[in-house]
Design a protein around this motif. Structure first.
Motif: not given
Length: 980
Positions: A31-32, A352-354, A371-372, A377-381
């Motif tokens: 992730p960036r 990830i949003d602001q 912001i991210v 294969n990036f699944r924030p919970v």
């Protein structure tokens, strides 16, 4: 392209080489971070933990995370047999977990975890402060807090409180606070999302449960039941007592948080066929519109997704797909502009949003700012805020719903070194008002709340606290201080509940607050809740006739106040007297269509079969408005015993075509239904339209001609030519016919007979027996139909140029010729003329502008009463929320204010292509359908999506005003103002 790829490769190598980042190349790109002031570090990964869900961080910086081992395990799953609550430690300070403790085990479908904030008084456990002796304000004593943690865990079926009483970081006391009894067993649409307010209440969500009946039971036996109404939010005390429903109308309120001012926000996870997922501002008694019993897709006439039905509430913003975590940033680790903003994780969009909140009436609107951004294969919970101001979040990693033995925890922090070590809130000392004042200025919410709690424990007088701080709290900088001070005072307040009369007065004042041209849905909801709460909690105070009189005879000093009064009369009546036939009959007779719509829904959902004749009468009334037709059909279906979910499965066009084809129905009703059937509908044959156009009913004839005009059917041209040339026809019908002759694409020549008729109209050669003075309107309509065909040397070009030579400069006719020849209007965005309402508004001309193939092409994206595209907002009742000035502003500056569900998204696919538009549907997590500026819809397989990011630019094209003349823009506004 080479340079870009080289730079991206170098950046990726730098990330991989950085301490703390994973080396697992099989998971693809890392992730960036899109905010250059922040950095992202890997804190923990598999096999330390797998498939994580909820996460929290305690006052010592320890990370608590739920590990799922029960969420759809594949055959032969070799992992741990149950879900576990793990504590991750960074003992050497290198930014990576190096020790794991299992705090508790044995859970099934564990979703959310919340470590008790030290400022929170937990009901049933007594004071958490030890060694406290009696003191006075002049003799305060410092407080030492018990270090043993108390933790709350929400699984699908229960909320439990875990305590460590011997300080070994293993739970040795487990208390069930709330539990669910239901046949529903889908893993993640049960209980979830714990949040605490400043007054010691615990809030949690409950998903749609696939419509199954349920009972939610608190620790004191209070039982709330339901089934099929959609998801709800509840609150109770921290010991599980005093359970109450707080809000309803969700799909799945998966995670919630409070901001520094006590405002509750949640993310609603999954909209099926009604995108986008929602960020919502939650108020007590709020109804957010979703009804599972009305069908899973959310498209039933009685289901709202963005406040479309009066009494339901709109979203703050659309979010990415499958939002699963939210927090309000109330700390000082990030740059200052993050303070008070919301952070939301999107599982489906790897982001990830602001969200920066902007006030709108009594609530807010916002837009997602990534912001991210990660890859597939990036699944924030879950998201959690640490004492040092960094943010931790769990990562499911793979898109598989089945367990896959992968998992990560990330830490997002500022690149700048911390200016000071974070305060351990357990050590805060407040012995006097001056110390309290300094602590209440801190940006960290937990520091402020701990300060006033310790101050109260040390017997500082809350009245003294308020009096000392009142002068400073008027300054915006200290607004957070004010909230904490007032919250502290409320904890020890002895104020009594408001009387019934006071509630009614408050409701009246809330409604009267709206002095703008809009009707604020949150103010209406607050008034409704005030009245119904007072009535239900004040036994002996409720006088039905007095209440009805109040809601019927508020002073009508404005149209909007009368509308509010009428809507409230319907909503409160439904709440308090659901089967009161006299009350609902009064509402059914209201002269406002929007209020009658509420009554129609009321009759259907309460199955009031004795009122069926009244619904039939509304349906067959010649004054029936388009927005009442589908609700009437839905209610009649309910009265016939058809489940609403079955009604939703039948496309609206099918319901409407049954009426169109039924010659036993009143002609006015058939004309109304025809008006709502999309002009391109395959079942709507040209043969049937020709029959209607030649019938003796003016309404059917008009709607048939308009359908032919809007559809551009080649086999309808002979009839349109006949009507356009008919000197005995009504002018409005002739104008519609002329407008229908221009649908031939510009790369194809016009049929000779069409070209000749249009040239005759341009040269004023058409004959008129009916209203001969309208020849000028036919001339203008023909000029518009010939836009883009004025090639020099052609017959059309010569006729247009000759006409321009004789037209007066600055006249409407001259502008029409100029636009037809130049392809661009000279109308300036700052020209005030279209804003001025003419002495003779021309909504019918504006309707032709809206649907014209050579106009601004509004109909390509927007629907009015069933006609048009579904890419942009439905404008059927746009004038209820926007006045002429706002309508003009949205045309001139479409990107200035974008409705949350119509945000533009840029989607990059794995084949290197980029698509931009509005998400029309996500098909329940399947393919994404994206609508573009031309109204075209592209289906993109989800597996092909590499990245999806929001844009601040509206899909509605800039410079739209240059496709119309001054007169046409004014006429378009005339038309839009009639859509109420």
């Amino acid at each position: 392209m080479f340079c870009f790829n080289m730079i991206r490769t170098i950046g990726l190598l730098a990330l991989i080489a950085s301490p703390g980042f994973a080396q697992d190349a099989s998971l693809g790109a890392l992730p960036r971070v899109l905010d250059e002031r922040l950095k992202l570090e890997l804190f923990a990964e598999h096999p330390t933990l797998v498939t994580p869900t909820g996460i929290d961080v305690d006052h010592l910086g320890r990370v608590w995370v739920l590990e799922s081992n029960t969420h759809f395990p594949p055959d032969g799953y070799a992992g741990h047999p149950s879900d576990r609550l793990l504590v991750l430690h960074d003992t050497d300070g290198d930014g990576k977990a190096d020790k794991t403790t299992v705090f508790a085990d044995g859970f099934k479908f564990a979703m959310s975890v919340a470590v008790q904030p030290l400022w929170l008084e937990v009901d049933g456990l007594g004071s958490k402060v030890e060694g406290q002796k009696k003191s006075t304000p002049s003799d305060p004593q410092p407080s030492t807090l018990n270090p043993q943690p108390t933790v709350f865990v929400a699984t699908r079926g229960e909320i439990v409180r875990l305590r460590d009483t011997n300080n070994d970081l293993v739970a040795d006391e487990r208390t069930r606070l709330v539990h669910l009894e239901t046949a529903g067993n889908y893993p993640h649409n049960g209980l979830a999302g714990i949040a605490f307010d400043a007054l010691g209440w615990m809030y949690f969500g409950f998903g749609e449960n696939l419509g199954a009946d349920y009972k939610i039971i608190g620790s004191d036996g209070i039982t709330l039941s339901g089934g099929g109404e959609g998801g709800n939010m509840y609150r109770c005390r921290t010991d599980g007592s005093k359970l109450e429903k707080w809000a309803t109308g969700f799909w799945n309120p998966h995670a919630s948080c409070f901001d520094a001012f006590g405002r509750l926000f949640t993310v609603d996870n999954d909209p099926d066929s009604r995108p986008p997922c929602r960020l919502l501002h939650i108020i007590p008694g709020g109804d957010y519109g979703y009804r599972f019993r009305n069908g899973r897709r959310g498209t039933h006439p009685f289901t709202a997704w963005n406040g479309e039905i009066p009494g339901t509430l709109p979203m703050v913003s659309g979010t990415g797909e499958a939002p699963s975590g939210i927090l309000c940033y109330e700390s000082d680790g990030f740059p200052a502009d993050y303070l008070g903003t919301l952070l939301v994780g999107s599982w489906g969009d790897h982001r990830i949003d602001q969200f920066v909140l902007e006030s709108k009436g009594a609530s807010f609107v916002s837009k997602p700012k990534p912001i991210v951004q990660g890859a597939e294969n990036f699944r924030p919970v879950g998201l959690a805020l640490a004492p040092d101001g960094s943010v931790y979040f769990s990562d499911w990693v793979l898109r598989d719903y089945k367990l896959h033995r992968k998992g990560r925890v990330w830490r997002l922090s500022s690149k700048e070194a911390a200016r000071k070590s974070p305060v351990d809130v357990a050590t805060i000392q407040v012995s006097n008002l001056q110390e309290l004042e300094e602590k209440l200025k801190e940006p960290r919410l937990d520091v402020r709340r701990m300060a006033w709690r310790v101050g109260l424990m040390n017997r500082l007088d809350p009245n003294d606290m308020q009096n000392r701080l009142v002068d400073q709290t008027a300054h915006p900088k200290y607004a957070r201080m004010e909230f904490e001070t007032n919250s502290a005072a409320s904890l020890v307040s002895n104020s009594k509940p408001l009387s019934f009369d006071s509630f009614l007065d408050m409701a009246s004042s809330i409604v009267a607050l709206s002095k703008s041209g809009n009707i604020d849905p949150f103010q209406l909801a607050e008034a409704r809740a005030s009245i119904t709460t007072a009535a239900l909690t004040s036994p002996g105070k409720l006088d039905r006739n007095r209440l009805l009189e109040l809601l019927s005879h508020w002073q009508q000093n404005s149209v909007n106040l009368r509308i509010k009064r009428s809507i409230l009369r319907a909503l409160v009546g439904r709440d308090l007297f659901p089967r009161d036939i006299d009350w609902i009959t009064t509402v059914l007779a209201d002269d406002l269509a929007v209020v009658r719509g509420l009554a129609v829904q009321w009759v259907g959902e309460e199955k009031l079969t004795e009122l069926r004749p009244r619904i039939e009468a509304i349906l067959n009334d010649e004054k029936l408005s388009p927005d009442l037709l589908m609700p009437c059909l839905a209610t009649l279906s309910l009265l016939d015993g058809v489940p609403p979910a079955e009604f939703e499965k039948t496309p609206p066009v099918t319901q409407l075509m049954k009426i169109v084809a039924d010659d036993k129905r009143p002609a006015a009703l058939r004309a109304m239904a025809l008006q709502m059937v999309p002009a391109s509908t395959a079942e709507l044959s040209t043969k049937l339209l020709l029959e209607f156009a030649k019938s003796g009913d003016a309404g059917l004839k008009t709607q048939a001609v308009r359908t032919l005009q809007q559809s551009g059917r080649a086999d309808g041209i002979p009839l349109l030519l006949e009507i356009a040339a008919d000197e005995n026809a009504e002018t409005s019908l002739r104008l519609d016919a002329i407008a229908g002759l221009c649908a031939t694409p510009h790369d194809q020549p016009l049929p000779a007979n069409v070209e000749q008729l249009l040239l005759d109209a341009v040269n004023n050669r058409l004959r008129f027996r009916v209203a001969p003075t309208d020849a000028s309107q036919c001339q203008l309509e023909a000029i518009r139909a010939l836009r883009g065909r004025g090639t020099p040397g052609s017959k059309i070009g010569e006729a247009l140029r000759a006409g321009r030579e004789t037209a007066s400069g600055g006249s409407e006719l001259r502008e029409a010729f100029d636009l037809a020849l130049e392809g661009k209007s000279s109308l300036s965005a700052s020209d005030p003329q279209p804003l001025a309402l003419s002495s003779q508004p021309s909504p019918d001309r504006g309707r032709r502008v809206f649907y014209h193939h050579q106009g601004p092409l509004c109909f390509k994206c927007h629907t009015v009463n069933g006609r048009g595209g579904n890419v942009g907002p439905d404008l059927s009742v746009i004038a209820r929320t926007m006045n002429r000035e706002k309508l003009l502003g949205s045309i001139l500056e479409p990107s200035k204010e974008i409705s949350p569900q119509f945000l533009t998204w840029t989607i990059s696919t794995v084949d290197g292509k980029t698509h931009s538009g509005i998400i029309v549907t996500e098909n329940g997590g399947g393919d994404v359908e994206l609508g573009d500026v031309q109204g075209n819809v592209t289906k993109i397989p989800r597996k092909d999506i590499e990245e999806r990011t929001p844009s601040n630019v509206s899909v509605m094209p800039q410079g739209l005003h240059q496709r119309v003349t001054r007169a046409e823009l004014g006429e378009l506004l005339d038309y839009l103002e009639t859509l109420k």
